[in-house]
Design an enzyme around this catalytic site. Structure first.
Site, PDB file in Angstrom:
ATOM      1  N   LYS A   1       1.786   4.714   8.665  1.00  0.00           N
ATOM      2  CA  LYS A   1       2.076   6.099   8.771  1.00  0.00           C
ATOM      3  C   LYS A   1       1.019   6.830   9.061  1.00  0.00           C
ATOM      4  CE  LYS A   1       3.323   6.113   4.071  1.00  0.00           C
ATOM      5  NZ  LYS A   1       2.884   4.826   3.904  1.00  0.00           N
ATOM      6  N   THR A   2      -0.201   5.778   8.501  1.00  0.00           N
ATOM      7  CA  THR A   2      -1.725   6.624   9.133  1.00  0.00           C
ATOM      8  C   THR A   2      -1.757   6.703  10.298  1.00  0.00           C
ATOM      9  OG1 THR A   2      -2.373   6.597   6.124  1.00  0.00           O
ATOM     10  CG2 THR A   2      -3.993   6.581   8.504  1.00  0.00           C
ATOM     11  N   ASP A  42      -1.068  14.037   5.845  1.00  0.00           N
ATOM     12  CA  ASP A  42      -0.654  12.413   5.115  1.00  0.00           C
ATOM     13  C   ASP A  42      -0.885  11.948   3.576  1.00  0.00           C
ATOM     14  OD1 ASP A  42      -1.484   9.837   5.191  1.00  0.00           O
ATOM     15  OD2 ASP A  42      -2.865   9.421   5.942  1.00  0.00           O
ATOM     16  N   GLU A  43      -0.153  11.480   3.288  1.00  0.00           N
ATOM     17  CA  GLU A  43       0.011  10.995   1.952  1.00  0.00           C
ATOM     18  C   GLU A  43       0.470  12.409   1.336  1.00  0.00           C
ATOM     19  OE1 GLU A  43      -1.047   8.163   0.167  1.00  0.00           O
ATOM     20  OE2 GLU A  43      -2.831   7.843   1.137  1.00  0.00           O
ATOM     21  N   GLN A  57       4.330   6.375  -4.037  1.00  0.00           N
ATOM     22  CA  GLN A  57       2.768   5.705  -4.049  1.00  0.00           C
ATOM     23  C   GLN A  57       2.944   7.447  -4.370  1.00  0.00           C
ATOM     24  OE1 GLN A  57       0.146   4.170  -1.225  1.00  0.00           O
ATOM     25  NE2 GLN A  57       2.952   3.922   0.111  1.00  0.00           N
ATOM     26  N   ARG A  67      -1.906  -2.926  -1.304  1.00  0.00           N
ATOM     27  CA  ARG A  67      -3.772  -2.795  -1.076  1.00  0.00           C
ATOM     28  C   ARG A  67      -4.130  -4.007   0.046  1.00  0.00           C
ATOM     29  NH1 ARG A  67      -2.993   0.885   1.039  1.00  0.00           N
ATOM     30  NH2 ARG A  67      -0.386   1.120  -0.440  1.00  0.00           N
TER      31      ARG A  67
HETATM   32  P1  ATP Z   1      -0.651   3.150   3.220  1.00  0.00           P
HETATM   33  O1  ATP Z   1       1.293   3.194   2.564  1.00  0.00           O
HETATM   34  O2  ATP Z   1      -1.039   2.225   2.343  1.00  0.00           O
HETATM   35  O3  ATP Z   1      -0.763   4.384   3.304  1.00  0.00           O
HETATM   36  P2  ATP Z   1       0.613   3.371   6.163  1.00  0.00           P
HETATM   37  O4  ATP Z   1       2.036   3.176   6.022  1.00  0.00           O
HETATM   38  O5  ATP Z   1      -0.596   4.683   6.258  1.00  0.00           O
HETATM   39  O6  ATP Z   1       0.067   2.221   4.700  1.00  0.00           O
HETATM   40  P3  ATP Z   1      -1.194   2.277   8.142  1.00  0.00           P
HETATM   41  O7  ATP Z   1      -2.542   2.138   7.470  1.00  0.00           O
HETATM   42  O8  ATP Z   1      -0.966   3.617   8.843  1.00  0.00           O
HETATM   43  O9  ATP Z   1       0.311   2.276   6.833  1.00  0.00           O
HETATM   44  O10 ATP Z   1      -0.882   0.684   8.673  1.00  0.00           O
HETATM   45  C1  ATP Z   1      -1.072  -0.926   7.916  1.00  0.00           C
HETATM   46  C2  ATP Z   1      -1.745  -1.794   8.763  1.00  0.00           C
HETATM   47  O11 ATP Z   1      -1.396  -2.083   9.854  1.00  0.00           O
HETATM   48  C3  ATP Z   1      -2.905  -1.015   9.647  1.00  0.00           C
HETATM   49  O12 ATP Z   1      -4.441  -2.346   9.809  1.00  0.00           O
HETATM   50  C4  ATP Z   1      -2.619  -0.868  11.303  1.00  0.00           C
HETATM   51  O13 ATP Z   1      -3.599  -0.850  11.994  1.00  0.00           O
HETATM   52  C5  ATP Z   1      -1.323  -1.906  11.090  1.00  0.00           C
HETATM   53  N1  ATP Z   1      -0.680  -1.464  11.836  1.00  0.00           N
HETATM   54  C6  ATP Z   1       0.260  -0.358  11.907  1.00  0.00           C
HETATM   55  N2  ATP Z   1       1.399  -0.522  12.718  1.00  0.00           N
HETATM   56  C7  ATP Z   1       1.059  -1.081  13.777  1.00  0.00           C
HETATM   57  C8  ATP Z   1       1.910  -2.288  14.470  1.00  0.00           C
HETATM   58  N3  ATP Z   1       2.501  -1.590  15.078  1.00  0.00           N
HETATM   59  N4  ATP Z   1       1.186  -2.916  15.257  1.00  0.00           N
HETATM   60  C9  ATP Z   1       0.902  -3.788  14.447  1.00  0.00           C
HETATM   61  N5  ATP Z   1      -0.102  -3.425  13.396  1.00  0.00           N
HETATM   62  C10 ATP Z   1       0.616  -2.058  13.205  1.00  0.00           C
HETATM   63 MG    MG Z   2      -1.158   4.958   4.918  1.00  0.00          MG
END
Ligand code: ATP
Ligand code: MG
Length: 668
Positions: free
Chosen positions: A29-30, A215-216, A246, A601
């Site tokens: 997402k981020t 975000d969040e 979350q 995490r």
């Molecule tokens: P959270 O809910 O904990 O905030 P999130 O949904 O924001 O998580 P991110 O932090 O954006 O998730 O991504 C998690 C991990 O996955 C990061 O290390 C990111 O670099 C990696 N990632 C995201 N998308 C891809 C992709 N398409 N291919 C490979 N790695 C990815």
């Molecule tokens: Mg995130």
């Protein structure tokens, strides 16, 4: 966009209307937000200054800016706003202070300042001692986050406690205004109220902001929700991302219902769900999924990962909390040796800050470098607070708290009685303490020699203030030199080493002001520099300053959005996680979400620990393992040390058995 999957790409490229990305932890997402900012600038021709992205912490904001910077070369990103909600609110207030009825150089009261003010206002009403101050502070904060005005609060009063809080609330707001100050919640509340009452001002901001990203989103409260709604206006071009599982800030007024509300407010809302997790091994992810399935769900999500099965999750039980901390330290030591990792690859997560003390001691014993988030910060040191009070007073003479803190530091023979008389006078005449010093009528309430003492102080400050208009830095240096703070510190402190350190802190502060002034893109004033410093301090108290190679220690709350190869979740016991008050208030679901945040995490390895006994009120009490352990998929766990509490007889019998085995092996 090589690294995006199909769904992520869809989310990045959808720019024609409102978009919600709803997805579980680690699904990118981020990453979508970061990539989308770059996409908007590179492919859609938007200017950086027309984009506003809001994240949860300063650290996240910094990281995001950095990542966007790497994606876009050249000046395209100039003026891009990536900030926290509070920072955004502060910038709005700073630009619109006139409309809001403030004077330039308003002060921001942190929790402690605000509490001190409340204590003063409640002086007469104090019935249940200190505790009631915290209750009132919390109640007022909730009202503010829900946009409840003092009058509305009065109408809502249900019991004695509310009545007290409502009474204090209106006095508190009036006093803040008189001090030309705002508190933390006001940073959002005031812009929202202003935009509601001044459509012309709002139109100006809407004109500027062409795209907004948040975000969040699950942790936004009512006032933050409204702020976004106001800013995006009817253009309604925005992307918000979140995960209802979350949501962990209900106590701060966060409303995951905002996710549902969004659908009602924007019928055209497009929804994108992401399901592939790129962070964790399948076992870790399964544990998280199975656990959170125990909560009711509005939105169904299913997360999967291609990161391999991975190691089992270890659940280690130790005799007491000492051995728990010791175990975590030695686990890190040996694992790092064997796998040649960095210290920063390890994080220790806990429910409450108090749990960190013992861990810290053990890490120190083993000479493991660590970084504690939320420990005593630079800005909470006495000398830094003193100097900040001087600076606050310099830019806002009506800041009574600042005045009181330093009017007699270093000593100027201005005693408590003088200050009391001054306070009464200021109150009766509705002026600030500082301006009361100038009044001729003051001479009628106290002896001339005391008036003179006060005036010699304000005369000096007035001179500094005038000088600061021409050359802010020169005025700051003059302030440090002429206040004679240095010799005062040396007198106060028994050891010269400590005194030197303290002066070092002050010099560091002065340098920070200088660099803030130099960095400011607009016309820089001392006011701006100081307001920025204060805000940064307040936000960063929970965050880390530098990212060097250290084991990270932080609360579960602070771990949101972050990831580590190796995660330790300590204190997996009833009353700790779930927390006792949550058990009493039957708020287990939020604790389960917090546990979900903790588990997700971890990228490769997750270790959970608990102590069989824990010291409480000077006694060693037996603990009960956290109910969340039972909810995890048992086939993915290995239990270690669960027989620690066997009886001496059992231990003896086991010892004999082991001995027999050895003897047999020797084949005598
Ligand atoms: P959270 O809910 O904990 O905030 P999130 O949904 O924001 O998580 P991110 O932090 O954006 O998730 O991504 C998690 C991990 O996955 C990061 O290390 C990111 O670099 C990696 N990632 C995201 N998308 C891809 C992709 N398409 N291919 C490979 N790695 C990815
Ligand atoms: Mg995130």
């Amino acid at each position: 966009m090589a690294r995006l999957n199909e769904r992520q790409e869809e989310a990045v490229k959808y720019v024609s209307g409102p978009l919600l990305v709803l997805a579980g932890a680690g699904s990118g997402k981020t990453s979508v937000i970061t990539q989308k900012i770059a996409y908007l600038i590179r492919e859609c021709g938007l200017k950086g200054r027309n984009i506003v992205a809001v994240t949860f912490t300063n650290k996240a904001a910094r990281e995001m800016k950095e990542r966007v910077g790497k994606l876009i070369e050249g000046p395209g990103a100039r003026g891009l706003t990536v900030s926290t909600f509070h920072n955004l609110g502060m910038n709005i207030i700073r630009k619109e202070y006139k409309t809001l009825g403030f004077k330039p150089g308003f002060s921001i009261f942190d929790q402690q300042d605000a509490r001190a003010l409340l204590a003063e206002l409640m002086h007469k009403h104090l019935t249940d001692g200190e505790d009631s101050i915290d209750v009132v502070q919390h109640t007022i904060s909730n009202w503010k986050n829900d946009l409840v005005s003092p009058q509305q609060a009065m109408d809502r009063v249900r019991n004695e406690q509310d009545l007290l809080a409502a009474n204090v609330y209106s006095a508190y707001m009036r006093t803040l205004k008189a001090y030309n100050a705002v508190d933390f919640d006001d940073l959002i509340l005031l812009p929202v109220q202003m935009f509601r009452d001044h459509p012309d001002v709002l139109a100006r901001w809407q004109e500027k902001i062409h795209y907004m990203l948040v975000d969040e989103y699950q942790d936004t409260n009512s006032s933050q929700y409204l702020l976004v709604k106001q800013l995006v206006g009817t253009r309604a071009k925005f992307t918000v991302v979140g995960d209802d599982d979350q949501s962990i800030y209900a106590w701060r007024g966060a409303r995951p219902e905002n996710l549902i509300q969004l659908n009602e407010d924007y019928p055209a809302l497009k929804l994108v769900k992401l399901e592939q997790n790129y962070r964790s091994t399948s076992r870790i992810l399964r544990a998280a999924n199975v656990l959170i399935a125990n909560n009711p769900h509005v939105f169904e999500k299913s997360l999967w990962s291609q990161m391999g099965e991975g190691d089992e999750i270890r659940v280690i039980r130790t005799r007491n909390e000492d051995s728990e901390a010791e175990r975590v330290a030695t686990e890190i030591l040996t694992h790092r040796l064997r796998h040649d990792t960095h210290w920063r690859d390890y994080a220790i997560l806990y429910r409450g800050n108090f749990q960190s003390r013992l861990l810290e001691m053990k890490l120190q014993e083993h000479q493991i470098p660590y970084k504690l988030s939320g420990g005593q910060s630079f800005f909470s040191r006495a000398e830094v607070k003193d100097m900040m009070a001087y600076l606050r007073l310099l830019v806002n003479p009506d800041d009574d708290n600042a005045f009181l803190r330093i009017v007699n530091v270093p000593r100027r023979e201005i005693g408590a009685t003088t200050l009391e008389k001054l306070g009464t006078y200021a109150n009766e005449h509705h002026v600030s303490l500082y301006s009361a010093c100038h009044d001729a009528a003051l001479e009628e309430v106290m002896e001339m020699r005391y008036v003179e003492k006060l005036r010699s102080f304000t005369r000096w400050m007035d001179t500094l203030s005038r000088n600061s208009e021409h050359d802010p830095m020169k005025a700051v240096h003059q302030l440090v030199a002429e206040s004679d703070y240095e010799s005062w510190i040396y007198q106060q402190t028994k050891s010269d080493v400590v005194a030197e350190k303290r002066m070092g802190n002050i010099n560091f502060l002065v340098n920070s002001i200088q660099s803030t002034l130099e960095r400011a893109d607009e016309e820089a004033s001392l006011e701006d520099a100081i307001t920025r410093l204060i805000l940064r301090d307040m936000m960063e108290r929970q965050e880390e300053e530098e990212d060097d190679d250290r084991v990270q220690m932080l609360t579960l709350h602070a771990s949101k959005g972050l990831e580590y190869p190796n995660v330790f979740m300590v204190g997996m016991e009833e009353d700790l996680l779930p927390h006792r008050t949550s058990i009493e208030e039957d708020n287990i679901e939020e604790e389960r979400r917090l546990t979900y945040v903790g588990i997700t995490r971890a990228r490769e390895r997750l270790v959970m620990t608990l102590a069989a006994t824990r010291r409480q009120y000077g006694e060693n009490l037996d603990t009960t393992p956290s109910r969340f352990l039972d909810e995890l998929p048992q086939e993915d766990l290995v239990y270690e040390g669960w027989d620690q509490r066997s009886t001496p007889e059992q231990r003896y019998a086991r010892g004999q058995e082991a001995l027999n085995d050895i003897l047999k092996g020797l084949d005598l």
